[in-house]
Design a protein around this motif. Structure first.
Motif, PDB file in Angstrom:
ATOM      1  N   VAL A  51       1.806 -12.481  -4.647  1.00 29.54           N
ATOM      2  CA  VAL A  51       1.581 -11.966  -5.990  1.00 29.54           C
ATOM      3  C   VAL A  51       0.085 -11.953  -6.277  1.00 29.54           C
ATOM      4  CG1 VAL A  51       1.931 -14.298  -6.940  1.00 29.54           C
ATOM      5  CG2 VAL A  51       2.122 -12.295  -8.438  1.00 29.54           C
ATOM      6  N   ALA A  52      -0.372 -10.907  -6.936  1.00 30.00           N
ATOM      7  CA  ALA A  52      -1.790 -10.782  -7.256  1.00 30.00           C
ATOM      8  C   ALA A  52      -1.959  -9.988  -8.547  1.00 30.00           C
ATOM      9  CB  ALA A  52      -2.536 -10.096  -6.117  1.00 30.00           C
ATOM     10  N   TYR A 100       1.937  -8.608 -12.771  1.00 28.46           N
ATOM     11  CA  TYR A 100       1.362  -8.789 -11.452  1.00 28.46           C
ATOM     12  C   TYR A 100       1.818  -7.732 -10.453  1.00 28.46           C
ATOM     13  CZ  TYR A 100       0.136 -13.483 -13.059  1.00 28.46           C
ATOM     14  OH  TYR A 100      -0.385 -14.535 -13.755  1.00 28.46           O
ATOM     15  N   MET A 148       2.842  -7.049  -6.603  1.00 31.01           N
ATOM     16  CA  MET A 148       3.594  -7.866  -5.655  1.00 31.01           C
ATOM     17  C   MET A 148       3.564  -7.210  -4.290  1.00 31.01           C
ATOM     18  SD  MET A 148       4.853 -10.333  -7.552  1.00 31.01           S
ATOM     19  CE  MET A 148       6.094 -11.012  -6.462  1.00 31.01           C
ATOM     20  N   GLY A 149       3.899  -7.968  -3.276  1.00 33.26           N
ATOM     21  CA  GLY A 149       3.930  -7.355  -1.966  1.00 33.26           C
ATOM     22  C   GLY A 149       4.486  -8.265  -0.898  1.00 33.26           C
ATOM     23  N   TRP A 195       1.433 -17.396  -2.497  1.00 31.11           N
ATOM     24  CA  TRP A 195       2.311 -16.951  -1.424  1.00 31.11           C
ATOM     25  C   TRP A 195       3.645 -17.675  -1.534  1.00 31.11           C
ATOM     26  CZ3 TRP A 195       0.728 -13.417   2.305  1.00 31.11           C
ATOM     27  CH2 TRP A 195      -0.650 -13.217   2.440  1.00 31.11           C
ATOM     28  N   VAL A 232      -3.277  -7.396  -3.281  1.00 35.12           N
ATOM     29  CA  VAL A 232      -2.094  -7.606  -2.442  1.00 35.12           C
ATOM     30  C   VAL A 232      -2.341  -7.016  -1.062  1.00 35.12           C
ATOM     31  CG1 VAL A 232       0.343  -7.068  -2.126  1.00 35.12           C
ATOM     32  CG2 VAL A 232      -0.519  -7.620  -4.405  1.00 35.12           C
ATOM     33  N   PRO A 242      -4.084 -13.023  -2.574  1.00 39.05           N
ATOM     34  CA  PRO A 242      -3.216 -13.149  -3.747  1.00 39.05           C
ATOM     35  C   PRO A 242      -3.468 -14.422  -4.541  1.00 39.05           C
ATOM     36  CG  PRO A 242      -2.070 -13.988  -1.849  1.00 39.05           C
ATOM     37  CD  PRO A 242      -3.441 -13.576  -1.375  1.00 39.05           C
ATOM     38  N   ALA A 249       3.209  -3.087  -0.664  1.00 42.68           N
ATOM     39  CA  ALA A 249       2.799  -3.584  -1.972  1.00 42.68           C
ATOM     40  C   ALA A 249       3.295  -2.649  -3.060  1.00 42.68           C
ATOM     41  CB  ALA A 249       1.276  -3.699  -2.043  1.00 42.68           C
TER      42      ALA A 249
END
Length: 123
Positions: free
Chosen positions: A98-99, A32, A34-35, A113, A105, A110, A50
């Motif tokens: 997370v995406a 995944y 992330m950010g 959260w 992101v 996403p 991100a």
């Protein structure tokens, strides 16, 4: 579903540094992007930074470029946000997200959260 828990927020003075961490559950963390987003009082949630699944690609909001650095440790299922030269306008609740893709992101769409961690920067 990946669960996220942020930590590291607090009260600091302008010019100080702070490091936020986001711990993710699940064995597929490394798949995944992330950010981080943030939401200041009375304002909409906004993109901060991100990082791609591999950690090779990153993206930053113009307001934090050169001051914030996002990184991830796939072995530890964590993503970090190193914040330097903090300003009062950085005061906000910071959310981890997370995406599947980096673009998701950045767009704030996403899979999940975190609940957020508060950063307060005094002048």
């Amino acid at each position: 579903q990946v669960q996220l828990v942020e930590s590291g927020g607090g009260l600091v003075q302008a010019g100080d540094s702070l490091r936020l961490s986001c711990a993710a559950s699940g064995r597929t963390f490394s798949r995944y992007a992330m950010g981080w987003f943030r939401q200041a009082p009375g304002k909409e949630r906004e993109f901060v930074a991100a990082v791609s699944a591999s950690g090779v690609s990153t993206s930053y909001a113009d307001s934090v470029k050169g001051r914030f650095t996002i990184s991830r440790d796939n072995a530890k299922n964590t993503v970090n946000l190193q914040m330097n030269s903090l300003k009062p306008e950085d005061t906000a609740v910071y959310y981890c997200l997370v995406a599947i893709q980096l673009q998701q992101v950045v767009a704030g769409t996403p899979r999940n959260w975190g609940k957020g961690t508060l950063v307060t920067v005094s002048s």
